[in-house]
Scaffold this motif. Structure first.
Motif, PDB file in Angstrom:
ATOM      1  N   ASN A 126       4.831   5.581  -5.723  1.00 17.49           N
ATOM      2  CA  ASN A 126       5.206   4.780  -4.567  1.00 17.49           C
ATOM      3  C   ASN A 126       5.696   5.663  -3.419  1.00 17.49           C
ATOM      4  OD1 ASN A 126       5.768   2.384  -3.089  1.00 17.49           O
ATOM      5  ND2 ASN A 126       7.925   2.596  -3.660  1.00 17.49           N
ATOM      6  N   GLU A 127       6.492   6.681  -3.752  1.00 18.30           N
ATOM      7  CA  GLU A 127       6.965   7.592  -2.709  1.00 18.30           C
ATOM      8  C   GLU A 127       5.806   8.354  -2.073  1.00 18.30           C
ATOM      9  OE1 GLU A 127       9.895  10.025  -4.549  1.00 18.30           O
ATOM     10  OE2 GLU A 127      11.407   8.434  -4.536  1.00 18.30           O
ATOM     11  N   LEU A 130       2.576   7.323  -1.906  1.00 18.11           N
ATOM     12  CA  LEU A 130       1.739   6.419  -1.124  1.00 18.11           C
ATOM     13  C   LEU A 130       2.399   6.029   0.190  1.00 18.11           C
ATOM     14  CD1 LEU A 130       0.270   4.080  -3.871  1.00 18.11           C
ATOM     15  CD2 LEU A 130      -0.879   5.950  -2.663  1.00 18.11           C
ATOM     16  N   ASN A 131       3.716   6.059   0.271  1.00 19.84           N
ATOM     17  CA  ASN A 131       4.413   5.736   1.509  1.00 19.84           C
ATOM     18  C   ASN A 131       4.758   6.970   2.329  1.00 19.84           C
ATOM     19  OD1 ASN A 131       4.451   2.904   1.302  1.00 19.84           O
ATOM     20  ND2 ASN A 131       6.073   3.048  -0.234  1.00 19.84           N
ATOM     21  N   SER A 132       4.305   8.133   1.887  1.00 18.67           N
ATOM     22  CA  SER A 132       4.546   9.354   2.657  1.00 18.67           C
ATOM     23  C   SER A 132       3.408   9.558   3.657  1.00 18.67           C
ATOM     24  CB  SER A 132       4.646  10.562   1.729  1.00 18.67           C
ATOM     25  OG  SER A 132       3.389  10.828   1.143  1.00 18.67           O
ATOM     26  N   LYS A 133       3.575  10.551   4.516  1.00 20.66           N
ATOM     27  CA  LYS A 133       2.561  10.842   5.532  1.00 20.66           C
ATOM     28  C   LYS A 133       1.245  11.255   4.879  1.00 20.66           C
ATOM     29  CE  LYS A 133       2.114  13.382   9.845  1.00 20.66           C
ATOM     30  NZ  LYS A 133       2.748  14.339  10.747  1.00 20.66           N
ATOM     31  N   ARG A 175      -0.455   8.169   3.141  1.00 24.45           N
ATOM     32  CA  ARG A 175      -1.059   7.241   4.119  1.00 24.45           C
ATOM     33  C   ARG A 175      -2.331   7.814   4.705  1.00 24.45           C
ATOM     34  NH1 ARG A 175       2.965   3.413   6.950  1.00 24.45           N
ATOM     35  NH2 ARG A 175       4.602   3.275   5.382  1.00 24.45           N
ATOM     36  N   GLU A 181      -6.882   0.471   2.728  1.00 26.19           N
ATOM     37  CA  GLU A 181      -6.108  -0.736   2.996  1.00 26.19           C
ATOM     38  C   GLU A 181      -6.934  -1.771   3.744  1.00 26.19           C
ATOM     39  OE1 GLU A 181      -2.519   0.244   4.950  1.00 26.19           O
ATOM     40  OE2 GLU A 181      -1.797   1.536   3.342  1.00 26.19           O
TER      41      GLU A 181
END
Length: 107
Positions: A90-91, A93-96, A99, A106
Motif C-alpha cells: 500500500n505504501e 502504490l501510494n508513493s511517487k 503511481r 487506474e
C-alpha cells in the motif's frame, strides 16, 4: 386425605413409610452406614498451601504453552507476514514511484 410425611414426621421413632419405619431426618435417611470410606485430616497449623507453587506454576505453564504453541503460532505468523506485505504494498502504490508505474492501470 392423608397428611404428608413432613407433616407427620418430626423426628424420633415415628412409624412412617411402607414398613412403618422412620426414614430419618433431612440428610440422614435410614439404612446401614456406608463402609470403606476413609477420610484423613491435617491440622491447619501443619499445612503449607503454597508449597511448590512457584515451581509447579513455572513447569505447568511451560507444559501448557508447549502443547498449544503449534496451534496458535502459525496462524499468527501468517497473519503478521500478510499484513506486513499489505502495508508495504500500500505504501508503494501510494508513493511517487508506484503511481508512475501503475498510473495507466487506474483508468
Amino acid at each position: 386425605m392423608r397428611p404428608s410425611q413432613i407433616m407427620r414426621g418430626g423426628g424420633g421413632d415415628v412409624p412412617i413409610g411402607k414398613f412403618n419405619k422412620y426414614l430419618g431426618g433431612f440428610g440422614n435417611f435410614g439404612g446401614s452406614k456406608q463402609k470403606g470410606i476413609i477420610t484423613y485430616g491435617i491440622s491447619p497449623n501443619r499445612q503449607n498451601p503454597f508449597a511448590g507453587a512457584v515451581h509447579d506454576a513455572f513447569f505447568n505453564t511451560w507444559r501448557r504453552f508447549s502443547g498449544q504453541v503449534l496451534y496458535i503460532a502459525p496462524p499468527f505468523l501468517a497473519a503478521y507476514f500478510i499484513m506486513d506485505w499489505a502495508i508495504h504494498r500500500n505504501e508503494y502504490l501510494n508513493s511517487k514511484a508506484g503511481r508512475a508505474e501503475f498510473a495507466d492501470a487506474e483508468e
